[in-house]
Design an enzyme around this catalytic site. Structure first.
Site, short mmCIF file in Angstrom:
data_model
loop_
_atom_site.label_atom_id
_atom_site.label_comp_id
_atom_site.label_asym_id
_atom_site.label_seq_id
_atom_site.Cartn_x
_atom_site.Cartn_y
_atom_site.Cartn_z
N GLY A 1 0.83 -1.19 0.00
CA GLY A 1 0.00 0.00 0.00
C GLY A 1 0.87 1.24 0.00
N GLY B 1 0.69 5.83 0.69
CA GLY B 1 -0.04 7.02 1.09
C GLY B 1 0.68 8.27 0.64
CG ASP C 1 -5.88 9.19 9.71
OD1 ASP C 1 -6.96 9.66 9.27
OD2 ASP C 1 -4.96 8.79 8.98
#
Length: 217
Positions: free
Chosen positions: A21, A23, A146
């Site tokens: 992944g 970000g 978050d």
């Protein structure tokens, strides 16, 4: 402070193929540690010399994760700095628990695409384990700050892990815990949303802001 006994050469992975992944600030790779042959997730964050608060949040993240000991919180095994060839610069590295599965957002998208309802049993299990993880954090004076579907991982046994503590903070740190506006607007509690968008000022909040984000999820 930080554990710097590791180096990039200790890990085996292909940056072009082993991405789990990514970000805004970096990537997470599936990797093998040479000295135990176990699989880990290696989180790589570019060092931003213009971001004065980055080091503080990196230190918070490592301190929180390395001291967390709960089945619903992602584990951290170490931290180091090293040169990362694909980025052509020095980076922060976190050695994290490898979670073989998907995040909650991907799971929801998959069920939606299949036009298949999620079983009540699975929904209850997911919600219960998120609450257990949050309860552990709050009892240890930690704000996640978050909490969003893509920061909640579900492994292949449908067990939950809360991940990504890059914006987290301790209650005792008044400069970051009660005043800094962080997180995503869509999951922000009213006290953060109003302070940031309506009044253009710092917010005052506590653990209830995580609970509000959980309700939105």
């Amino acid at each position: 402070m930080f554990n710097n006994k590791f180096k990039l050469d200790d890990f085996i992975f292909d940056p072009s193929k082993d991405v789990l992944g990514h970000g805004k600030y970096g990537y997470v790779y599936k990797t093998k540690y040479k000295y135990d042959n176990n699989i880990y997730a290696l989180k790589v964050i570019k060092i931003d010399p213009n971001n004065k608060s980055q080091h503080k949040y990196i230190e918070y993240e490592f301190k929180i994760l390395s001291n967390a000991n709960h089945e619903n919180i992602e584990k951290c095994y170490g931290y180091f700095n090293d040169y990362f060839p694909p980025f052509h610069e020095l980076c922060h590295f976190f050695i994290l628990e490898f979670i073989d599965g998907e995040n909650l957002q991907d799971m929801l998208n998959r069920y939606k695409k299949l036009k298949k309802p999620i079983s009540q049993e699975l929904i209850i299990k997911i919600l219960t384990e998120i609450v257990k993880g949050l309860n552990y954090l709050h009892k240890n004076n930690i704000l996640q700050r978050d909490l969003a579907p893509d920061n909640i991982m579900i492994n292949n046994n449908n067990n939950i892990k809360i991940t990504d503590f890059g914006l987290s903070a301790f209650y005792s740190d008044q400069s970051s815990q009660e005043k800094t506006v962080v997180g995503r607007k869509i999951y922000s509690s009213p006290e953060i949303f109003c302070a940031a968008l309506l009044y253009k000022q710092k917010a005052s909040y506590n653990s209830k802001t995580d609970i509000f984000s959980f309700d939105i999820n």
